[in-house]
Write a protein that holds these residues in place. Structure first.
Motif, PDB file in Angstrom:
ATOM      1  N   GLU A  66       2.168   1.234 -10.472  1.00 41.84           N
ATOM      2  CA  GLU A  66       3.197   2.117  -9.920  1.00 41.84           C
ATOM      3  C   GLU A  66       2.784   2.645  -8.546  1.00 41.84           C
ATOM      4  N   ALA A  67       1.510   2.999  -8.409  1.00 42.64           N
ATOM      5  CA  ALA A  67       1.027   3.459  -7.101  1.00 42.64           C
ATOM      6  C   ALA A  67       1.131   2.342  -6.069  1.00 42.64           C
ATOM      7  N   LEU A  68       0.872   1.110  -6.499  1.00 41.38           N
ATOM      8  CA  LEU A  68       1.008  -0.038  -5.596  1.00 41.38           C
ATOM      9  C   LEU A  68       2.444  -0.159  -5.103  1.00 41.38           C
ATOM     10  N   PHE A  69       3.406  -0.078  -6.024  1.00 38.42           N
ATOM     11  CA  PHE A  69       4.797  -0.271  -5.635  1.00 38.42           C
ATOM     12  C   PHE A  69       5.307   0.866  -4.756  1.00 38.42           C
ATOM     13  N   VAL A  70       4.843   2.099  -5.013  1.00 42.39           N
ATOM     14  CA  VAL A  70       5.249   3.210  -4.142  1.00 42.39           C
ATOM     15  C   VAL A  70       4.717   2.980  -2.726  1.00 42.39           C
ATOM     16  N   SER A  71       3.459   2.551  -2.633  1.00 38.00           N
ATOM     17  CA  SER A  71       2.873   2.329  -1.301  1.00 38.00           C
ATOM     18  C   SER A  71       3.489   1.112  -0.622  1.00 38.00           C
ATOM     19  N   VAL A  72       3.792   0.059  -1.384  1.00 36.91           N
ATOM     20  CA  VAL A  72       4.483  -1.096  -0.809  1.00 36.91           C
ATOM     21  C   VAL A  72       5.853  -0.673  -0.298  1.00 36.91           C
ATOM     22  N   GLY A  73       6.536   0.176  -1.081  1.00 37.24           N
ATOM     23  CA  GLY A  73       7.844   0.670  -0.656  1.00 37.24           C
ATOM     24  C   GLY A  73       7.773   1.438   0.643  1.00 37.24           C
ATOM     25  N   GLY A  74       6.647   2.121   0.873  1.00 39.95           N
ATOM     26  CA  GLY A  74       6.479   2.848   2.123  1.00 39.95           C
ATOM     27  C   GLY A  74       6.105   1.953   3.276  1.00 39.95           C
ATOM     28  N   ARG A  75       5.201   1.018   3.019  1.00 40.24           N
ATOM     29  CA  ARG A  75       4.770   0.110   4.089  1.00 40.24           C
ATOM     30  C   ARG A  75       5.891  -0.841   4.490  1.00 40.24           C
ATOM     31  N   LEU A 266      -0.532  -7.070  17.373  1.00 39.42           N
ATOM     32  CA  LEU A 266      -1.382  -6.017  16.826  1.00 39.42           C
ATOM     33  C   LEU A 266      -0.599  -4.720  16.619  1.00 39.42           C
ATOM     34  N   ARG A 267       0.196  -4.342  17.617  1.00 42.81           N
ATOM     35  CA  ARG A 267       0.945  -3.083  17.521  1.00 42.81           C
ATOM     36  C   ARG A 267       1.942  -3.118  16.378  1.00 42.81           C
ATOM     37  N   ARG A 268       2.725  -4.186  16.308  1.00 44.94           N
ATOM     38  CA  ARG A 268       3.747  -4.259  15.261  1.00 44.94           C
ATOM     39  C   ARG A 268       3.120  -4.433  13.884  1.00 44.94           C
ATOM     40  N   GLY A 269       2.003  -5.150  13.822  1.00 45.62           N
ATOM     41  CA  GLY A 269       1.311  -5.311  12.557  1.00 45.62           C
ATOM     42  C   GLY A 269       0.796  -3.990  12.033  1.00 45.62           C
ATOM     43  N   GLU A 274       0.426  -0.046   8.203  1.00 47.01           N
ATOM     44  CA  GLU A 274      -0.113   1.320   8.184  1.00 47.01           C
ATOM     45  C   GLU A 274      -1.586   1.400   7.795  1.00 47.01           C
ATOM     46  N   ALA A 275      -2.297   0.282   7.787  1.00 44.83           N
ATOM     47  CA  ALA A 275      -3.709   0.296   7.392  1.00 44.83           C
ATOM     48  C   ALA A 275      -4.527   1.128   8.365  1.00 44.83           C
ATOM     49  N   GLY A 276      -5.235   2.124   7.867  1.00 43.11           N
ATOM     50  CA  GLY A 276      -6.058   2.981   8.699  1.00 43.11           C
ATOM     51  C   GLY A 276      -5.332   4.175   9.272  1.00 43.11           C
ATOM     52  N   LEU A 277      -4.021   4.266   9.049  1.00 39.10           N
ATOM     53  CA  LEU A 277      -3.255   5.376   9.621  1.00 39.10           C
ATOM     54  C   LEU A 277      -3.335   6.645   8.778  1.00 39.10           C
ATOM     55  N   GLY A 278      -3.789   6.524   7.527  1.00 39.12           N
ATOM     56  CA  GLY A 278      -3.970   7.707   6.696  1.00 39.12           C
ATOM     57  C   GLY A 278      -2.759   8.137   5.904  1.00 39.12           C
ATOM     58  N   SER A 279      -1.748   7.304   5.775  1.00 44.24           N
ATOM     59  CA  SER A 279      -0.547   7.663   5.015  1.00 44.24           C
ATOM     60  C   SER A 279      -0.638   7.205   3.557  1.00 44.24           C
ATOM     61  N   ALA A 280      -0.868   5.914   3.338  1.00 46.14           N
ATOM     62  CA  ALA A 280      -0.896   5.359   1.981  1.00 46.14           C
ATOM     63  C   ALA A 280      -1.934   5.996   1.056  1.00 46.14           C
ATOM     64  N   PRO A 281      -3.101   6.474   1.538  1.00 49.97           N
ATOM     65  CA  PRO A 281      -4.071   7.087   0.622  1.00 49.97           C
ATOM     66  C   PRO A 281      -3.523   8.263  -0.169  1.00 49.97           C
ATOM     67  N   ASN A 282      -2.491   8.937   0.363  1.00 45.77           N
ATOM     68  CA  ASN A 282      -1.890  10.049  -0.378  1.00 45.77           C
ATOM     69  C   ASN A 282      -1.270   9.567  -1.684  1.00 45.77           C
ATOM     70  N   VAL A 283      -0.694   8.383  -1.647  1.00 46.76           N
ATOM     71  CA  VAL A 283      -0.121   7.787  -2.857  1.00 46.76           C
ATOM     72  C   VAL A 283      -1.214   7.168  -3.719  1.00 46.76           C
ATOM     73  N   SER A 302      -1.670  -4.167  -1.134  1.00 47.06           N
ATOM     74  CA  SER A 302      -0.426  -3.652  -0.568  1.00 47.06           C
ATOM     75  C   SER A 302      -0.274  -4.071   0.892  1.00 47.06           C
ATOM     76  N   VAL A 303      -1.370  -4.017   1.651  1.00 47.48           N
ATOM     77  CA  VAL A 303      -1.353  -4.468   3.043  1.00 47.48           C
ATOM     78  C   VAL A 303      -1.040  -5.958   3.111  1.00 47.48           C
ATOM     79  N   PHE A 304      -1.644  -6.730   2.211  1.00 50.81           N
ATOM     80  CA  PHE A 304      -1.412  -8.176   2.160  1.00 50.81           C
ATOM     81  C   PHE A 304       0.067  -8.478   1.905  1.00 50.81           C
ATOM     82  N   ILE A 305       0.660  -7.781   0.932  1.00 49.00           N
ATOM     83  CA  ILE A 305       2.066  -8.013   0.595  1.00 49.00           C
ATOM     84  C   ILE A 305       2.955  -7.690   1.793  1.00 49.00           C
ATOM     85  N   ASP A 306       2.675  -6.566   2.429  1.00 50.56           N
ATOM     86  CA  ASP A 306       3.516  -6.127   3.548  1.00 50.56           C
ATOM     87  C   ASP A 306       3.549  -7.150   4.676  1.00 50.56           C
TER      88      ASP A 306
END
Length: 483
Positions: A66-75, A266-269, A274-283, A302-306
């Protein structure tokens, strides 16, 4: 307003212009090498999270899946549909290659930040878990760094909960109006009602909704892309060669050549995964795991899927069609993706893409709201503050959908996310030795033949760990309840 625009532009140029992207890349490479390429070492384990239940079967907890899907939904959001198109338009097919490269590196950054969020998570009175970079800073670096955690929390609320949710509402309403003629007010009202129902249900309702929406969203979009790939299968090798050739300078498709491909890729990726941006760790911190690294591996997936899956699907849809013309900028963004789909399978594809955008954006709204909630609970435990935030989010989603011009007010989102990312990277760098201790502990258990490694806080007495968050730890089970 012009004064604030000048300030936000300056902050945005400083962070995203020359400082942040190189730092994210350099730190990602450093984490990858120093960890022994941990994201590839445990790549096969990532797919185990897709099984229902995952490591544990406690229905009262948020599972790793469930945490994976929430983070995938955000990414997964507009960056996967419009962002990829922008990258290709500005950087040529080679930008896709560099999106892949930053995703493979970012998988390690995602693993490290999620692992730290897990080890420093706290149990709430309701029995749930809360964590993330703000709490990792406090419990990992000490109370003297509370000011840094506060900066992080404020920027998280400003960028994700407020700014990005306005843009998500605007994206859905615009797509519905353009493709089906649905008035913005109607779309905004529907989004606001659904958002209200979800956010007032808390993280459990968000997780349950994501467990349904995200698979439908992802598999539906992937299925469409696979159909288009099959229809153009003979052209696929040529497209892959174009991507590689343009990325490495064998063939230049746009002005700027390799430099444009690298910069835009790089920018769009980074914006997308969001890897390293500090958002997904909250989930990531909400999940019930046996070991912090287990959730780190999940977030790496999650990063791989995105990027490696969803963004690649968009890239192939565009590059296999005839709508995209190298060097031409008369069409880009979501319109390029939409017209490319129509070119492949017919006019009905524009309705499919509108539905996909709806799911993508709504999943991002759920995710963005929870990030804001988690940041707010770090700063205050007053129930009224949370109530105000929920009402504000519903109103912001409606405003973004019904008043497209009003979203310009939220231009502070990108610079706030830039500051957020810099704070997170500083914390990651300082806490990296602790993350490596956890990775080594996990690896030693795997080598010993333990299929599901278990974290034991007693082995790390120097860490400020909430032992109640690890009920499966050997030291926890060794305690006999008083009679």
């Amino acid at each position: 307003m012009a004064f604030f625009d000048t300030i936000f532009t300056a902050v945005n140029d400083f962070t995203w212009g020359w400082a942040l992207v190189p730092f994210l890349v350099i730190f990602g490479v450093f984490f990858t090498i120093a960890s022994g390429f941990v994201q590839f070492t445990y790549f096969r384990r990532m797919f185990g999270v897709l099984r229902k239940g995952g490591e544990t079967d406690d229905p009262t907890k948020i599972s790793a899946r469930e945490a994976l899907f929430v983070s995938v939904g955000g990414r997964v959001g507009g960056g996967n549909i419009a962002g990829v198109a922008v990258a290709i338009t500005a950087g040529g097919p080679g930008a896709v290659f560099w999106m892949w490269a930053i995703a493979l590196i970012g998988m390690c950054s995602g693993l490290i930040e999620a692992t730290l969020a897990q080890v420093y998570k706290r149990t709430t009175p309701e029995g749930d878990y809360r964590g993330g970079p703000a709490r990792a800073i406090i419990h990992g670096l000490g109370a003297n760094y509370r000011w840094l955690a506060i900066i992080y929390a404020v920027c998280l609320i400003a960028s994700f909960a407020i700014g990005f949710n306005a843009f998500q509402g605007n994206t859905v309403a615009g797509a519905a109006q353009d493709s089906m003629g649905i008035p913005r007010v109607a779309t905004g009202a529907l989004l606001a009602v659904i958002t209200g129902l979800i956010v007032y249900g808390g993280i459990h309702r968000i997780a349950k909704a994501a467990d349904v929406i995200i698979p439908v969203m992802a598999f539906g979009y992937i299925g469409m892309a696979l159909l288009i790939i099959l229809l153009n299968l003979t052209s696929l090798p040529g497209v892959i060669w174009d991507i590689v050739a343009n990325a490495l300078g064998f063939r230049e498709a746009v002005a700027g050549g390799v430099g444009a491909a690298i910069s835009n890729g790089l920018r769009r990726g980074l914006f997308s995964n969001e890897a390293g941006l500090g958002s997904a760790p909250n989930v990531a911190a909400t999940a019930y795991n046996l070991h912090p690294v287990s959730q780190g591996i999940t977030q790496s997936f999650s990063v791989f899927i995105d990027t490696m899956v969803i963004c690649t699907c968009t890239a192939f849809v565009i590059l296999l069609g005839d709508v995209y013309v190298p060097g031409a900028e008369n069409i880009d963004g979501v319109a390029l993706t939409q017209q490319s789909m129509v070119d492949h399978v017919g006019n009905w594809a524009q309705y499919f893409l509108t539905f996909a955008i709806l799911l993508f954006s709504f999943s991002s709204i759920m995710y963005n709201y929870y990030l804001g909630e988690n940041a707010l609970t770090f700063m205050t435990d007053k129930p009224m503050a949370l109530h105000v935030l929920r009402i504000a989010i519903v109103g912001i989603v409606f405003l973004g959908a019904t008043a497209p011009g009003a979203t310009a007010v939220f231009n502070f989102s990108d610079p706030m996310m830039g500051i957020l990312a810099i704070v997170n990277l500083l914390a990651l760098l300082m806490l990296f030795p602790i993350a490596m201790r956890l990775v080594r502990d996990f690896g030693e258990q795997v080598k010993a033949g333990i299929g599901k490694p278990v974290f034991d806080p007693a082995k790390f007495p120097d860490l400020d760990v909430d032992a109640t968050a690890w009920p499966d730890a050997p030291s926890a089970k060794a305690v006999t309840p008083a009679e």
